[in-house]
Design an enzyme around this catalytic site. Sequence first.
Site, mmCIF file in Angstrom:
data_model
loop_
_atom_site.group_PDB
_atom_site.id
_atom_site.type_symbol
_atom_site.label_atom_id
_atom_site.label_comp_id
_atom_site.label_asym_id
_atom_site.label_seq_id
_atom_site.Cartn_x
_atom_site.Cartn_y
_atom_site.Cartn_z
ATOM 1 N N HIS A 54 -41.304 73.983 32.291
ATOM 2 C CA HIS A 54 -40.539 73.120 33.200
ATOM 3 C C HIS A 54 -39.131 72.839 32.659
ATOM 4 C CE1 HIS A 54 -43.316 72.012 36.387
ATOM 5 N NE2 HIS A 54 -44.272 71.720 35.520
ATOM 6 N N CYS B 210 -50.204 72.142 39.073
ATOM 7 C CA CYS B 210 -48.948 71.488 38.738
ATOM 8 C C CYS B 210 -48.650 70.440 39.800
ATOM 9 C CB CYS B 210 -47.827 72.523 38.700
ATOM 10 S SG CYS B 210 -46.222 71.825 38.264
ATOM 11 N N LEU B 211 -48.248 69.249 39.354
ATOM 12 C CA LEU B 211 -47.938 68.184 40.313
ATOM 13 C C LEU B 211 -46.773 68.571 41.219
ATOM 14 C CD1 LEU B 211 -48.304 65.064 37.989
ATOM 15 C CD2 LEU B 211 -50.000 66.005 39.581
ATOM 16 N N GLN C 157 -39.576 66.937 36.358
ATOM 17 C CA GLN C 157 -40.431 66.722 37.538
ATOM 18 C C GLN C 157 -40.178 65.369 38.194
ATOM 19 O OE1 GLN C 157 -44.186 68.061 35.320
ATOM 20 N NE2 GLN C 157 -44.620 68.640 37.434
ATOM 21 N N HIS D 294 -46.996 75.185 29.512
ATOM 22 C CA HIS D 294 -46.701 74.901 30.923
ATOM 23 C C HIS D 294 -45.563 73.883 31.036
ATOM 24 C CE1 HIS D 294 -48.082 73.925 35.202
ATOM 25 N NE2 HIS D 294 -47.277 72.927 34.919
ATOM 26 N N GLU D 295 -45.641 72.805 30.233
ATOM 27 C CA GLU D 295 -44.623 71.751 30.338
ATOM 28 C C GLU D 295 -43.278 72.225 29.781
ATOM 29 O OE1 GLU D 295 -45.387 69.481 32.261
ATOM 30 O OE2 GLU D 295 -47.577 69.634 32.190
ATOM 31 N N GLY E 269 -50.271 66.508 32.229
ATOM 32 C CA GLY E 269 -48.989 66.591 31.550
ATOM 33 C C GLY E 269 -47.884 66.439 32.574
HETATM 34 NI NI NI Z 1 -46.272 71.483 36.042
#
Ligand code: NI
Length: 176
Positions: free
Chosen positions: A146, A100-101, A52, A142-143, A47
């Site tokens: 962000h 997480c990226l 991000q 999670h997204e 995701g």
């Molecule tokens: Ni993330």
Amino acid sequence: MSVMPILKMGNPKLFATAENVINPQSEEIKIILQNMLDTMQYFHGVGIAAPQIGISKRIIIYSVNNNPRYPEATPIPLTVLINPEFVVVGEDKILGWEGCLSVPNLRGEVERYHTIRATGLNEHGQPVDKIVSAFESRIIQHECDHLNGTLFLTRISDFSRCGFEDELNLQQGQTN
Ligand code: NI
């Protein structure tokens, strides 16, 4: 389109509250969505949220399909949620491993609601309204975090269940 650089923890843009999308079908949003998809696939994310890649707009996308970072996860088709929101269904929470990226090489165990009802708009500007559980529910939570300037690390309550992927692999034989 383009693979974009991923902002990493420490970049103040990751701690901002993202703005609602006014015109989901604009050319600008189409380009952002394509860049998010290209970037998520390139970095093997399940995701990604627009902040991000430095875009402070309320857009998330996710997809699970033979992902090397989450090899045991059940496939989930590509889903776009513009201006996503969710409400909790039931009270159940579950612990699960997340990465997480924007926090590369780290994993941690995070408590999330098991089942949520998620709403938003898809890439065609049409309403989405679905009840999701388990990993898909976890990804959306999670997204959406962000979009509100929250990273998963801040939700970890037991830091003995958090660490670098290579170390966790050695210690536990798995990371998710
Ligand atoms: Ni993330």
